[in-house]
Design a protein around this motif. Structure first.
Motif, short mmCIF file in Angstrom:
data_model
loop_
_atom_site.label_atom_id
_atom_site.label_comp_id
_atom_site.label_asym_id
_atom_site.label_seq_id
_atom_site.Cartn_x
_atom_site.Cartn_y
_atom_site.Cartn_z
N THR A 83 0.92 -1.38 -0.06
CA THR A 83 -0.16 -0.08 0.33
C THR A 83 0.71 1.12 -0.03
OG1 THR A 83 -1.72 -1.02 1.24
CG2 THR A 83 -1.86 1.26 1.49
N LYS A 84 1.94 1.19 0.87
CA LYS A 84 2.82 2.53 0.74
C LYS A 84 3.79 2.64 -0.45
CE LYS A 84 3.17 2.08 6.14
NZ LYS A 84 4.04 1.82 7.03
N LEU A 85 4.06 1.54 -0.72
CA LEU A 85 5.04 1.64 -2.20
C LEU A 85 4.28 2.13 -3.26
CD1 LEU A 85 7.51 0.81 -3.35
CD2 LEU A 85 6.77 -1.47 -3.75
N LEU A 91 2.47 8.77 -6.94
CA LEU A 91 2.86 10.30 -6.43
C LEU A 91 4.09 10.59 -7.31
CD1 LEU A 91 2.47 10.80 -2.68
CD2 LEU A 91 1.11 11.99 -4.63
N GLN A 92 5.04 9.95 -7.17
CA GLN A 92 6.23 10.15 -7.90
C GLN A 92 5.84 9.92 -9.52
OE1 GLN A 92 9.00 11.06 -6.53
NE2 GLN A 92 10.48 11.12 -8.50
N PHE A 93 5.29 9.19 -10.15
CA PHE A 93 5.00 8.91 -11.32
C PHE A 93 4.23 10.43 -11.88
CE2 PHE A 93 3.93 4.32 -11.18
CZ PHE A 93 5.42 3.99 -11.22
N ARG A 94 3.52 10.61 -10.99
CA ARG A 94 2.67 12.10 -11.22
C ARG A 94 3.71 13.27 -11.27
NH1 ARG A 94 -2.70 14.64 -10.42
NH2 ARG A 94 -2.23 16.78 -9.77
N LYS A 95 4.48 13.29 -10.22
CA LYS A 95 5.39 14.41 -10.14
C LYS A 95 6.67 14.61 -11.44
CE LYS A 95 5.82 14.71 -5.15
NZ LYS A 95 6.63 14.45 -3.98
N LEU A 279 -3.30 9.42 -13.16
CA LEU A 279 -2.55 9.88 -12.19
C LEU A 279 -2.70 11.50 -12.25
CD1 LEU A 279 0.52 7.97 -12.83
CD2 LEU A 279 -1.41 7.71 -10.99
N ASP A 280 -3.14 11.99 -13.60
CA ASP A 280 -3.20 13.50 -13.54
C ASP A 280 -4.47 13.80 -14.54
OD1 ASP A 280 -3.19 16.28 -14.43
OD2 ASP A 280 -1.19 16.34 -13.89
#
Length: 381
Positions: A83-85, A91-95, A279-280
């Protein structure tokens, strides 16, 4: 252990792939930068691989992460490590500018809590090889078996067939030489073969096949016209002395049974296949090229809160998180993907209770905008 050895260890522990398949993956696909994990000391608890694939949506080509090898060691499952991963990686993909990611689920219920939903399906056909008895030989057809030696000579013909076959599909992989080379090598790994079919020297169809026990299994069966499909069926008929069954995996909306004379003797199974996650939302809406300035949607994303808000479908996609009094409908992030890619129509989701209609003013227009479409992706890694 180095990074690759750690990645191999959790893969081997959690999956049933053969040593040859594992070696193939880590030789052809593994990149340290694409391997994401959570660990304690030298122990990797959970990991996934985010392999980039070039995908076309409408007229836009983008590179998207395809999540494979999603795994947690058995003794650490149920403790929230994945879940955390997954949350961290989304979030990282989106950034990094990715507006979408996707995967092939073992259990869809695991991923729905993260906002994933099905967006494409596949059809599987199983029938007795005797059903092919009526297909005639076409003297204008020639067949080439692809080999390691001739792949560079013929790959562009393979690509031409694939590209024409993909024209009806809203979402599909964009394949280059590297893609076809990997596909051929995967086929060889399973002792399969790839055949190209030509009509008067023009590339017209191809199939990827391997045999198992008494059945011919076909991974891809794509043609550019009816005669091309007929030539492939005639080719398969030539194996009737050796095999009794044919099993074909095919994109949704193929209707392969209607090439045969008796549809009632064909076992056809349609099932959802790939799941994805927006994601976006704003970027993804722009790529889907949906424009209707008077339509406003409230989209709720309980995981990536940045997506929650009101979207007006003009050419630039207006977005606000301030409350809007007049909007057309409310939809969750999960249901938005199959709506935009046409896996479900607007009426489908309304009937399933997945859309909350706020106004009926533009209902007829909404039904025209969000109509049935078809998507195709078929990669294992």
């Amino acid at each position: 252990m180095n990074i690759e050895e750690k990645a191999r260890k959790i893969w081997k522990t959690c999956f049933q792939d053969t040593e040859e398949e594992i070696n193939f993956y880590f030789t052809k696909h593994f990149q340290e930068t694409q391997w994401k994990y959570r660990g304690e000391g030298d122990t990797i608890l959970s990991s996934l691989h985010a392999n980039p694939y070039s995908v076309k949506i409408q007229d836009t080509i983008s590179s998207y992460p395809y999540l494979v090898g999603v795994a947690t060691l058995p003794e650490y499952r149920g403790q929230g490590h994945m879940t955390k991963l997954l949350f961290e990686e989304m979030l990282q993909f989106r950034k990094q500018g990715s507006d979408f990611c996707f995967l092939l689920p073992i259990n869809p219920m695991i991923y729905r809590g993260f906002g994933f939903e099905y967006f494409s399906g596949r059809e599987e056909y199983t029938f007795d090889i005797s059903l092919l008895s009526s297909f005639p030989k076409n003297s204008s057809t020639t067949i080439v078996e692809l080999t390691k030696e001739n792949l560079k000579e013929y790959w562009e013909d393979w690509k031409r067939i694939y590209s024409i076959a993909m024209l009806p599909y809203t979402f599909h992989e964009v394949r280059d030489f590297h893609s076809f080379e990997n596909l051929w090598e995967e086929t060889e790994l399973s002792q399969g073969k790839v055949y190209l079919f030509y009509q008067n020297t023009r590339p017209a169809a191809y199939l990827i096949m391997h045999v198992k026990e008494d059945c011919i299994h076909i991974r891809e069966f794509l043609g550019t016209n009816r005669e091309a499909y007929s030539s492939m069926f005639y080719f398969l008929k030539s194996f009737q002395e050796y095999y009794s069954k044919i099993h074909i995996s095919s994109p949704e909306n193929s209707h392969l049974e209607f090439f045969l004379e008796n549809q009632l003797k064909v076992e056809k199974k349609s099932s959802p296949h790939f799941m994805g996650r927006i994601l976006d939302v704003k970027l993804f809406l722009q790529k889907c090229q949906i424009s209707a300035p008077e339509i406003t949607i409230f989209i709720e994303d309980p995981v990536l809160f940045e997506n929650t808000g009101y979207y007006t479908l003009n050419s630039d996609i207006s977005f606000t998180q301030h409350q809007v009094e007049h909007y057309d409908f409310q939809i969750g992030i999960r249901e938005l993907l199959p709506l935009l890619l046409g896996f479900f129509t607007f009426r489908d989701l309304l009937r399933l209770g997945k859309i909350k209609l706020h106004s009926v003013e533009h209902l007829e227009q909404l039904e025209k905008i969000f109509h049935k479409k078809f998507n195709y992706f078929h990669q294992y890694w």
